[in-house]
Design an enzyme around this catalytic site. Structure first.
Site, PDB file in Angstrom:
ATOM      1  N   HIS A 133      22.158 -90.325 -17.564  1.00 37.80           N
ATOM      2  CA  HIS A 133      23.427 -90.151 -16.175  1.00 37.80           C
ATOM      3  C   HIS A 133      22.230 -88.785 -15.519  1.00 37.80           C
ATOM      4  O   HIS A 133      23.481 -88.112 -15.104  1.00 37.80           O
ATOM      5  CB  HIS A 133      24.477 -89.916 -15.717  1.00 37.80           C
ATOM      6  CG  HIS A 133      24.445 -92.290 -16.553  1.00 37.80           C
ATOM      7  ND1 HIS A 133      25.224 -92.222 -17.601  1.00 37.80           N
ATOM      8  CD2 HIS A 133      24.766 -92.641 -15.271  1.00 37.80           C
ATOM      9  CE1 HIS A 133      25.925 -93.757 -16.992  1.00 37.80           C
ATOM     10  NE2 HIS A 133      25.158 -93.717 -16.346  1.00 37.80           N
ATOM     11  N   ASN A 134      21.228 -88.339 -15.024  1.00 34.17           N
ATOM     12  CA  ASN A 134      20.773 -87.490 -14.686  1.00 34.17           C
ATOM     13  C   ASN A 134      20.053 -87.146 -13.688  1.00 34.17           C
ATOM     14  O   ASN A 134      20.471 -88.603 -12.731  1.00 34.17           O
ATOM     15  CB  ASN A 134      19.435 -87.355 -15.735  1.00 34.17           C
ATOM     16  CG  ASN A 134      18.834 -87.944 -16.316  1.00 34.17           C
ATOM     17  OD1 ASN A 134      18.368 -88.702 -15.495  1.00 34.17           O
ATOM     18  ND2 ASN A 134      18.077 -88.148 -17.599  1.00 34.17           N
ATOM     19  N   PHE A 135      19.737 -86.065 -12.938  1.00 34.12           N
ATOM     20  CA  PHE A 135      18.872 -85.934 -12.346  1.00 34.12           C
ATOM     21  C   PHE A 135      17.655 -87.760 -11.848  1.00 34.12           C
ATOM     22  O   PHE A 135      17.952 -88.336 -10.917  1.00 34.12           O
ATOM     23  CB  PHE A 135      18.690 -85.228 -11.469  1.00 34.12           C
ATOM     24  CG  PHE A 135      17.389 -85.148  -9.923  1.00 34.12           C
ATOM     25  CD1 PHE A 135      18.273 -85.528  -8.944  1.00 34.12           C
ATOM     26  CD2 PHE A 135      15.910 -84.943  -9.832  1.00 34.12           C
ATOM     27  CE1 PHE A 135      18.005 -85.527  -7.852  1.00 34.12           C
ATOM     28  CE2 PHE A 135      15.596 -84.711  -8.469  1.00 34.12           C
ATOM     29  CZ  PHE A 135      15.959 -85.499  -7.678  1.00 34.12           C
ATOM     30  N   HIS A 176      17.946 -90.319 -13.097  1.00 33.45           N
ATOM     31  CA  HIS A 176      18.484 -91.421 -12.889  1.00 33.45           C
ATOM     32  C   HIS A 176      18.878 -91.951 -11.686  1.00 33.45           C
ATOM     33  O   HIS A 176      18.905 -92.748 -10.580  1.00 33.45           O
ATOM     34  CB  HIS A 176      19.747 -91.557 -13.826  1.00 33.45           C
ATOM     35  CG  HIS A 176      20.899 -93.336 -13.084  1.00 33.45           C
ATOM     36  ND1 HIS A 176      20.014 -94.773 -13.415  1.00 33.45           N
ATOM     37  CD2 HIS A 176      21.860 -93.347 -13.185  1.00 33.45           C
ATOM     38  CE1 HIS A 176      21.324 -94.867 -12.738  1.00 33.45           C
ATOM     39  NE2 HIS A 176      21.987 -94.079 -12.765  1.00 33.45           N
ATOM     40  N   HIS A 223      26.033 -91.899  -6.367  1.00 30.24           N
ATOM     41  CA  HIS A 223      26.363 -92.205  -6.633  1.00 30.24           C
ATOM     42  C   HIS A 223      26.986 -91.110  -8.441  1.00 30.24           C
ATOM     43  O   HIS A 223      27.982 -92.976  -9.036  1.00 30.24           O
ATOM     44  CB  HIS A 223      26.136 -94.014  -7.010  1.00 30.24           C
ATOM     45  CG  HIS A 223      25.456 -93.752  -7.933  1.00 30.24           C
ATOM     46  ND1 HIS A 223      23.868 -93.096  -8.014  1.00 30.24           N
ATOM     47  CD2 HIS A 223      25.353 -94.624  -9.226  1.00 30.24           C
ATOM     48  CE1 HIS A 223      23.505 -94.050  -9.122  1.00 30.24           C
ATOM     49  NE2 HIS A 223      24.235 -94.879 -10.381  1.00 30.24           N
ATOM     50  N   ASP A 224      26.265 -91.093  -9.059  1.00 29.79           N
ATOM     51  CA  ASP A 224      26.767 -90.682  -9.926  1.00 29.79           C
ATOM     52  C   ASP A 224      26.310 -88.909 -10.411  1.00 29.79           C
ATOM     53  O   ASP A 224      26.775 -88.727 -11.593  1.00 29.79           O
ATOM     54  CB  ASP A 224      25.734 -90.963 -11.224  1.00 29.79           C
ATOM     55  CG  ASP A 224      26.063 -92.919 -11.943  1.00 29.79           C
ATOM     56  OD1 ASP A 224      27.327 -93.051 -11.916  1.00 29.79           O
ATOM     57  OD2 ASP A 224      25.186 -93.016 -11.998  1.00 29.79           O
ATOM     58  N   ASP A 262      21.623 -99.394  -9.019  1.00 31.07           N
ATOM     59  CA  ASP A 262      21.993 -98.818  -9.541  1.00 31.07           C
ATOM     60  C   ASP A 262      22.014 -99.011 -11.016  1.00 31.07           C
ATOM     61  O   ASP A 262      21.174 -98.497 -12.098  1.00 31.07           O
ATOM     62  CB  ASP A 262      23.987 -99.293  -9.839  1.00 31.07           C
ATOM     63  CG  ASP A 262      23.975 -98.022 -10.667  1.00 31.07           C
ATOM     64  OD1 ASP A 262      23.718 -96.747 -11.214  1.00 31.07           O
ATOM     65  OD2 ASP A 262      25.445 -98.193 -11.115  1.00 31.07           O
TER      66      ASP A 262
HETATM   67  P1  5GP Z   1      25.935 -96.229 -14.261  1.00 35.37           P
HETATM   68  O1  5GP Z   1      27.201 -95.736 -15.247  1.00 35.37           O
HETATM   69  O2  5GP Z   1      24.907 -95.806 -13.633  1.00 35.37           O
HETATM   70  O3  5GP Z   1      26.652 -95.942 -12.616  1.00 35.37           O
HETATM   71  O4  5GP Z   1      26.666 -97.763 -14.103  1.00 35.37           O
HETATM   72  C1  5GP Z   1      25.855 -98.782 -14.729  1.00 35.37           C
HETATM   73  C2  5GP Z   1      26.492 -99.272 -15.921  1.00 35.37           C
HETATM   74  O5  5GP Z   1      25.419-100.489 -16.435  1.00 35.37           O
HETATM   75  C3  5GP Z   1      25.481 -98.279 -17.463  1.00 35.37           C
HETATM   76  O6  5GP Z   1      26.780 -96.909 -17.322  1.00 35.37           O
HETATM   77  C4  5GP Z   1      25.540 -98.906 -18.861  1.00 35.37           C
HETATM   78  O7  5GP Z   1      26.676 -99.088 -18.941  1.00 35.37           O
HETATM   79  C5  5GP Z   1      25.489-100.514 -17.524  1.00 35.37           C
HETATM   80  N1  5GP Z   1      23.623-100.727 -18.005  1.00 35.37           N
HETATM   81  C6  5GP Z   1      22.525-100.171 -16.589  1.00 35.37           C
HETATM   82  N2  5GP Z   1      21.467-100.659 -17.051  1.00 35.37           N
HETATM   83  C7  5GP Z   1      21.587-100.882 -18.713  1.00 35.37           C
HETATM   84  C8  5GP Z   1      20.758-102.077 -19.242  1.00 35.37           C
HETATM   85  O8  5GP Z   1      19.190-101.598 -18.585  1.00 35.37           O
HETATM   86  N3  5GP Z   1      21.152-102.458 -20.253  1.00 35.37           N
HETATM   87  C9  5GP Z   1      22.246-102.184 -20.155  1.00 35.37           C
HETATM   88  N4  5GP Z   1      22.994-102.841 -21.539  1.00 35.37           N
HETATM   89  N5  5GP Z   1      23.423-101.530 -20.098  1.00 35.37           N
HETATM   90  C10 5GP Z   1      22.766-101.092 -18.753  1.00 35.37           C
HETATM   91 MN    MN Z   2      24.443 -95.161 -12.184  1.00 32.94          MN
END
Ligand code: 5GP
Ligand code: MN
Length: 480
Positions: free
Chosen positions: A198-200, A202, A238-239, A376
């Site tokens: 969850h960095n820049f 992303h 968003h993060d 996202d």
């Molecule tokens: P974010 O935390 O980035 O706002 O929300 C997205 C969440 O969806 C992530 O924290 C993670 O739990 C899940 N997620 C996003 N991309 C992937 C992926 O490619 N694989 C899996 N297993 N989970 C993902």
């Molecule tokens: Mn995110």
């Protein structure tokens, strides 16, 4: 830490108290960063790389791209080792609710300074190159999900973000001064943490995907500029300040964030609050010149969210009310990224799918949330070479969380447990149960997205299913 018998003991809340008769012994494992930084393995690796490079140079005449890439990886790895920043990630001195760990370790002399210096360097480079013309090829690439984020450094990503804001005419439509936009983008960059996922980078990927989707679906001709602006800015923010531990952890570990937001989407509320904090600085406030027309438009349908957001708004109460309301709309989109609300939002979108009307403000609102959500979690819609390293980053962050949970005796989410998940198992489930249902719903509204986001995700499912099957077959043959 060892017990009297000389056995290594696990440090956890269940540990028995120390006593004179039965005491623990601590042993220093590493104390001098220099020894880590100058590890002979790294020197050796660098030496071999130089050797290989000169050999390839002799044979081929020039350094092949793959070698340059490898070299830059080694360089960046070396830089990471030499800086003390990575220690924040292993929990040694980061002030993010893990203070009890921090207490036992002396703080490195001036960790902040090097981070600050690095940021200032990025700022100088960003401003220096921001006036240069970005080539037409790059501008076009930026509009597609095939864009490869790994090729760009931070200052360049800031320029690309500036290109996104200018190409969508936000500067003229919302009367944003270029300097204010640049300050805003830089502050956003500074408020992402140096953590695996969850960095820049992303944040950049999610914003770029949103930008791509806007162009691919021709949303410029279907939604107003303000809505597009809210979508892009939500993706960007968003993060913000994500600490690398998810909501479940925040709640179980009763962190400050969970306490502050009463266990309700603590992270997303925090991301919003940080965004508001940045916008509250006059030199970063990209909303300061909104016209009253724009304000009225943004105001529509958002009053009902006021109570939910009131906590985060306290810090910016001195802003004009119309700015506040634009922020609320922005916040609404950020809050939608909490995966706990995934089904609720998807079901709402499904229910209006067949009668979707771009002039209906409720419909638009759901669509905006869906677009932010799709962006996202869109890594798997990218080419495999871009997507796969992201999965490694995600699992690294997951495993770190579950290790901490085990250490503290907290419940461990199975999908984060290094003993229970593998790359393929994580992806096949996520693609089947989350990505495909969500992406196909958006594709029903915009059939042109089939090739851009649905097909790559189906290919990824095939890829990871094959990998899963192969590892199961291997297990079966190696079992006695
Ligand atoms: P974010 O935390 O980035 O706002 O929300 C997205 C969440 O969806 C992530 O924290 C993670 O739990 C899940 N997620 C996003 N991309 C992937 C992926 O490619 N694989 C899996 N297993 N989970 C993902
Ligand atoms: Mn995110």
């Amino acid at each position: 830490m060892y017990n009297r018998e000389g056995t290594v003991v696990k440090i956890s809340p269940r540990l028995e108290a120390n006593s004179k008769e039965s005491y623990y012994r601590l042993e220093v494992v590493a104390s001098d960063l220099q020894t880590v930084a100058k590890s002979s393995e790294l020197d050796n690796m660098e030496h071999r790389l130089h050797h290989l490079e000169s050999k390839v140079n002799q044979d081929v005449g020039k350094t092949p791209d793959i070698m340059s890439e490898l070299k830059s990886h080694v360089e960046s790895f070396k830089r990471k080792l030499e800086s003390v920043e990575h220690l924040s990630w292993i929990g040694l001195f980061k002030d993010d609710g893990e203070q009890h760990l921090a207490k036992f370790t002396p703080k490195p002399k001036t960790p902040q300074l090097s981070v600050q210096e690095e940021r200032q360097q990025v700022r100088r480079k960003f401003l220096n190159i921001s006036s240069l013309q970005v080539t037409e090829d790059v501008r076009e690439l930026l509009k597609t999900p095939t864009f490869d984020n790994w090729q760009w450094e931070e200052a360049e990503m800031l320029v690309l973000l500036q290109v996104m804001y200018t190409s969508l005419d936000f500067l003229s439509a919302l009367n944003i001064e270029l300097e204010v936009l640049q300050n805003f983008l830089f502050e956003v960059y500074c408020h992402y943490n140096n953590i695996p996922f969850h960095n820049f980078q992303h944040c950049f990927c999610v914003t770029q995907m949103m930008y791509g989707l806007i162009w691919l679906t021709d949303l410029r001709n279907k939604l107003g500029r303000t809505d597009l602006f809210i979508m892009l800015t939500s993706a960007l923010c968003h993060d913000l300040d994500h600490p690398g531990y998810n909501n479940v952890y925040q709640i179980n570990a009763q962190t400050d964030l969970a306490l502050r937001y009463n266990d309700i989407s603590p992270l997303e509320n925090h991301h919003c609050a940080i965004a508001f904090g940045i916008l509250a600085k006059p030199e970063c406030n990209i909303l300061k010149n909104l016209s009253s027309e724009q304000y009225k438009h943004i105001r529509g349908g958002m009053i009902k969210y006021f109570s939910v957001f009131s906590i985060c708004c306290v810090s910016v109460l001195h802003l004009l009310s119309h700015e506040l309301l634009s922020l609320l709309s922005l916040g609404r989109c950020i809050l939608a990224t909490d995966m706990a609300r995934h089904n609720e939002i998807l079901n709402k979108f499904k229910s209006i799918q067949s009668v979707f009307d771009f002039t209906n403000k409720d419909h638009k609102e759901v669509l905006m949330k869906i677009m932010v959500k799709v962006s996202d979690i869109s890594n798997e819609a990218r080419p495999m070479a871009v997507a796969e390293p992201w999965l490694d980053c995600l699992l690294q962050e997951f495993f770190h969380q579950s290790d901490t949970e085990k250490q503290k005796g907290l419940p461990v989410s199975p999908f984060m447990d290094r003993d229970k998940v593998s790359k393929p198992s994580s992806q096949t489930n996520f693609i089947r149960f989350v990505l495909l249902p969500l992406f196909s719903e958006l594709t029903k509204l915009f059939p042109c997205l089939e090739q851009h986001i649905l097909e790559p995700v189906r290919r990824a499912l095939e890829y990871y299913s094959d990998m899963e099957k192969a590892s199961k077959d291997e297990e079966a043959t190696t079992k006695p």
